[in-house]
Design a protein around this motif. Structure first.
Motif, short mmCIF file in Angstrom:
data_model
loop_
_atom_site.label_atom_id
_atom_site.label_comp_id
_atom_site.label_asym_id
_atom_site.label_seq_id
_atom_site.Cartn_x
_atom_site.Cartn_y
_atom_site.Cartn_z
N THR A 38 0.85 -1.19 0.00
CA THR A 38 0.00 0.00 0.00
C THR A 38 0.89 1.24 0.00
N ASP A 39 0.28 2.41 -0.09
CA ASP A 39 1.07 3.64 -0.08
C ASP A 39 1.87 3.81 1.21
N GLY A 40 1.27 3.35 2.34
CA GLY A 40 1.94 3.55 3.62
C GLY A 40 2.58 2.32 4.22
N GLY A 41 2.47 1.16 3.55
CA GLY A 41 3.03 -0.06 4.11
C GLY A 41 2.53 -1.29 3.40
N TRP A 42 1.81 -2.14 4.13
CA TRP A 42 1.33 -3.41 3.58
C TRP A 42 -0.04 -3.74 4.15
N LEU A 43 -0.82 -4.49 3.39
CA LEU A 43 -2.13 -4.94 3.83
C LEU A 43 -2.21 -6.45 3.66
N ASP A 66 2.47 -0.55 8.85
CA ASP A 66 3.17 0.57 8.23
C ASP A 66 4.41 0.08 7.50
N SER A 67 5.23 0.99 7.01
CA SER A 67 6.40 0.61 6.21
C SER A 67 7.46 -0.12 7.03
N LEU A 109 3.07 -3.79 23.16
CA LEU A 109 3.06 -4.75 22.06
C LEU A 109 2.97 -4.05 20.70
N SER A 110 3.66 -4.62 19.71
CA SER A 110 3.72 -3.99 18.38
C SER A 110 2.96 -4.75 17.30
#
Length: 198
Positions: A38-43, A66-67, A109-110
Protein backbone atom coordinates in the motif's frame (compact mmCIF):
# COMPACT_ATOMS: atom_id res chain seq x y z
CA UNK A 1 0.42 -20.25 -10.81
CA UNK A 2 1.08 -23.56 -9.10
CA UNK A 3 -1.03 -24.96 -6.29
CA UNK A 4 0.88 -25.48 -3.08
CA UNK A 5 3.24 -22.55 -3.58
CA UNK A 6 3.30 -18.88 -2.77
CA UNK A 7 3.27 -16.79 -5.90
CA UNK A 8 4.65 -13.28 -6.20
CA UNK A 9 2.65 -11.33 -8.76
CA UNK A 10 3.80 -8.07 -10.27
CA UNK A 11 0.93 -5.72 -11.01
CA UNK A 12 3.08 -3.62 -13.33
CA UNK A 13 3.15 -0.59 -11.02
CA UNK A 14 5.95 -1.67 -8.70
CA UNK A 15 3.53 -3.21 -6.21
CA UNK A 16 3.89 -6.87 -5.31
CA UNK A 17 1.39 -9.39 -4.01
CA UNK A 18 2.02 -12.64 -2.16
CA UNK A 19 -0.75 -15.20 -1.96
CA UNK A 20 -1.11 -18.57 -0.25
CA UNK A 21 -3.66 -21.23 0.60
CA UNK A 22 -3.32 -23.57 3.57
CA UNK A 23 -5.06 -26.73 4.72
CA UNK A 24 -5.77 -27.11 8.41
CA UNK A 25 -4.38 -30.28 10.04
CA UNK A 26 -6.09 -30.43 13.44
CA UNK A 27 -9.62 -30.17 12.01
CA UNK A 28 -11.25 -29.75 8.57
CA UNK A 29 -10.54 -26.31 7.15
CA UNK A 30 -8.72 -24.02 4.74
CA UNK A 31 -7.30 -20.50 4.77
CA UNK A 32 -6.37 -18.23 1.87
CA UNK A 33 -4.47 -14.96 2.28
CA UNK A 34 -3.00 -12.15 0.21
CA UNK A 35 -0.34 -9.60 1.14
CA UNK A 36 -0.34 -6.39 -0.91
CA UNK A 37 1.78 -3.25 -0.88
CA UNK A 38 0.00 0.00 0.00
CA UNK A 39 1.07 3.64 -0.08
CA UNK A 40 1.94 3.55 3.62
CA UNK A 41 3.03 -0.06 4.11
CA UNK A 42 1.33 -3.41 3.58
CA UNK A 43 -2.13 -4.94 3.83
CA UNK A 44 -2.74 -8.58 4.75
CA UNK A 45 -6.21 -9.94 4.11
CA UNK A 46 -7.68 -13.39 3.98
CA UNK A 47 -10.52 -15.75 4.79
CA UNK A 48 -10.50 -18.94 6.81
CA UNK A 49 -13.21 -21.60 6.88
CA UNK A 50 -13.01 -24.47 9.36
CA UNK A 51 -14.92 -26.81 11.64
CA UNK A 52 -14.78 -25.41 15.18
CA UNK A 53 -15.89 -27.41 18.23
CA UNK A 54 -18.94 -25.12 18.39
CA UNK A 55 -19.81 -25.55 14.70
CA UNK A 56 -18.82 -24.25 11.24
CA UNK A 57 -16.75 -21.06 11.17
CA UNK A 58 -16.07 -18.57 8.40
CA UNK A 59 -13.84 -15.59 9.22
CA UNK A 60 -12.62 -12.77 7.00
CA UNK A 61 -9.66 -10.87 8.43
CA UNK A 62 -7.23 -8.08 7.63
CA UNK A 63 -4.17 -6.42 9.15
CA UNK A 64 -2.69 -3.12 7.96
CA UNK A 65 0.96 -2.45 8.84
CA UNK A 66 3.17 0.57 8.23
CA UNK A 67 6.40 0.61 6.21
CA UNK A 68 8.27 -0.78 9.26
CA UNK A 69 5.79 -3.68 9.58
CA UNK A 70 4.22 -2.31 12.78
CA UNK A 71 0.55 -3.30 13.10
CA UNK A 72 -1.85 -0.37 12.83
CA UNK A 73 -5.33 -1.81 12.31
CA UNK A 74 -7.03 -5.17 12.06
CA UNK A 75 -10.51 -6.43 11.27
CA UNK A 76 -12.22 -9.75 12.04
CA UNK A 77 -15.72 -10.54 10.81
CA UNK A 78 -17.81 -13.59 10.07
CA UNK A 79 -19.64 -16.30 11.96
CA UNK A 80 -18.91 -19.12 14.37
CA UNK A 81 -21.79 -21.60 14.54
CA UNK A 82 -24.90 -19.41 15.04
CA UNK A 83 -22.99 -16.35 16.31
CA UNK A 84 -22.01 -13.52 13.97
CA UNK A 85 -19.40 -10.89 14.81
CA UNK A 86 -17.49 -7.91 13.45
CA UNK A 87 -14.49 -6.51 15.30
CA UNK A 88 -12.12 -3.61 14.62
CA UNK A 89 -8.71 -3.54 16.30
CA UNK A 90 -6.71 -0.30 16.27
CA UNK A 91 -3.17 0.29 17.52
CA UNK A 92 -2.47 3.89 18.52
CA UNK A 93 0.12 5.60 20.72
CA UNK A 94 -2.07 5.02 23.78
CA UNK A 95 -2.32 1.29 23.19
CA UNK A 96 -4.66 -1.25 21.62
CA UNK A 97 -8.37 -0.65 21.08
CA UNK A 98 -11.00 -3.30 20.36
CA UNK A 99 -14.19 -1.84 18.93
CA UNK A 100 -13.27 1.54 20.37
CA UNK A 101 -12.46 0.29 23.89
CA UNK A 102 -8.89 0.52 25.20
CA UNK A 103 -7.56 -2.88 26.29
CA UNK A 104 -5.23 -2.11 29.18
CA UNK A 105 -1.68 -3.44 29.71
CA UNK A 106 -1.00 -4.15 26.02
CA UNK A 107 0.61 -0.82 25.07
CA UNK A 108 4.11 -2.36 24.86
CA UNK A 109 3.06 -4.75 22.06
CA UNK A 110 3.72 -3.99 18.38
CA UNK A 111 2.02 -6.86 16.54
CA UNK A 112 -1.43 -8.35 15.99
CA UNK A 113 -1.66 -12.11 15.88
CA UNK A 114 -4.80 -14.01 14.91
CA UNK A 115 -5.03 -17.51 16.37
CA UNK A 116 -7.19 -18.87 13.53
CA UNK A 117 -4.70 -18.29 10.66
CA UNK A 118 -1.01 -18.93 9.94
CA UNK A 119 -0.81 -15.72 7.89
CA UNK A 120 0.00 -13.20 10.64
CA UNK A 121 3.37 -14.77 11.58
CA UNK A 122 4.81 -13.27 8.39
CA UNK A 123 4.17 -9.72 9.64
CA UNK A 124 5.90 -10.33 12.97
CA UNK A 125 8.93 -11.96 11.38
CA UNK A 126 9.40 -9.22 8.81
CA UNK A 127 9.28 -6.55 11.52
CA UNK A 128 11.68 -8.42 13.83
CA UNK A 129 14.24 -9.27 11.13
CA UNK A 130 15.81 -12.14 13.09
CA UNK A 131 19.14 -13.35 11.69
CA UNK A 132 20.11 -17.06 11.60
CA UNK A 133 21.38 -18.13 15.00
CA UNK A 134 19.46 -15.41 16.82
CA UNK A 135 16.41 -15.76 19.04
CA UNK A 136 13.87 -13.22 20.22
CA UNK A 137 10.90 -13.03 22.56
CA UNK A 138 8.10 -11.52 20.51
CA UNK A 139 4.87 -11.13 22.51
CA UNK A 140 1.81 -10.12 20.49
CA UNK A 141 -1.73 -8.80 20.88
CA UNK A 142 -3.64 -12.04 20.25
CA UNK A 143 -7.20 -12.57 19.09
CA UNK A 144 -8.71 -15.98 18.39
CA UNK A 145 -11.92 -17.14 16.71
CA UNK A 146 -13.97 -17.27 19.91
CA UNK A 147 -12.24 -14.36 21.68
CA UNK A 148 -14.09 -11.49 23.28
CA UNK A 149 -10.98 -9.41 24.00
CA UNK A 150 -7.32 -9.02 23.09
CA UNK A 151 -4.74 -10.72 25.29
CA UNK A 152 -0.96 -10.80 25.37
CA UNK A 153 0.46 -13.99 23.88
CA UNK A 154 4.11 -14.66 24.78
CA UNK A 155 6.07 -16.08 21.83
CA UNK A 156 9.68 -17.04 21.20
CA UNK A 157 11.30 -17.40 17.78
CA UNK A 158 14.75 -18.97 17.31
CA UNK A 159 16.01 -18.52 13.75
CA UNK A 160 17.67 -21.72 12.53
CA UNK A 161 18.38 -20.55 8.98
CA UNK A 162 16.78 -18.27 6.39
CA UNK A 163 13.51 -20.21 6.26
CA UNK A 164 13.24 -22.21 9.52
CA UNK A 165 12.37 -21.08 13.04
CA UNK A 166 11.93 -22.90 16.33
CA UNK A 167 8.71 -21.39 17.65
CA UNK A 168 7.09 -21.57 21.07
CA UNK A 169 3.90 -20.07 22.52
CA UNK A 170 4.00 -21.55 26.03
CA UNK A 171 0.71 -20.16 27.39
CA UNK A 172 -1.23 -22.05 24.70
CA UNK A 173 1.00 -25.12 24.93
CA UNK A 174 2.41 -24.97 21.41
CA UNK A 175 5.91 -25.40 20.05
CA UNK A 176 7.21 -26.54 16.70
CA UNK A 177 9.55 -25.80 13.81
CA UNK A 178 7.97 -23.31 11.42
CA UNK A 179 9.16 -23.44 7.82
CA UNK A 180 8.68 -20.44 5.53
CA UNK A 181 8.25 -20.60 1.77
CA UNK A 182 11.07 -18.04 1.42
CA UNK A 183 12.94 -15.80 3.85
CA UNK A 184 10.23 -13.13 3.66
CA UNK A 185 7.34 -15.40 2.74
CA UNK A 186 4.32 -16.92 4.40
CA UNK A 187 4.66 -19.92 6.71
CA UNK A 188 4.77 -23.09 4.60
CA UNK A 189 4.58 -25.63 7.42
CA UNK A 190 3.04 -25.09 10.86
CA UNK A 191 3.36 -28.55 12.50
CA UNK A 192 0.07 -30.19 13.56
CA UNK A 193 -1.91 -27.07 12.60
CA UNK A 194 -1.40 -25.87 9.00
CA UNK A 195 0.36 -26.78 5.76
CA UNK A 196 0.53 -25.07 2.37
CA UNK A 197 -2.04 -26.82 0.19
CA UNK A 198 -0.59 -29.12 -2.48
Amino acid sequence: MTAGTIDVISKGDGAMNEIAIWRRLDMPGHDAAQLTRTDGGWLLRGTTVFKHDAGPACIAYSVAVDSHWRSQRGTVQGFLADRTFAHVIVHESGGWYLNGTLIKSLEHLSDIDFGFTPATNLLQLRRAGIAPGQGVDLPVAWFDADSTTLIELPQHYQCLDETRYEYAAPTVGYKGELELRSRNGFVKSYPHLWTIEA
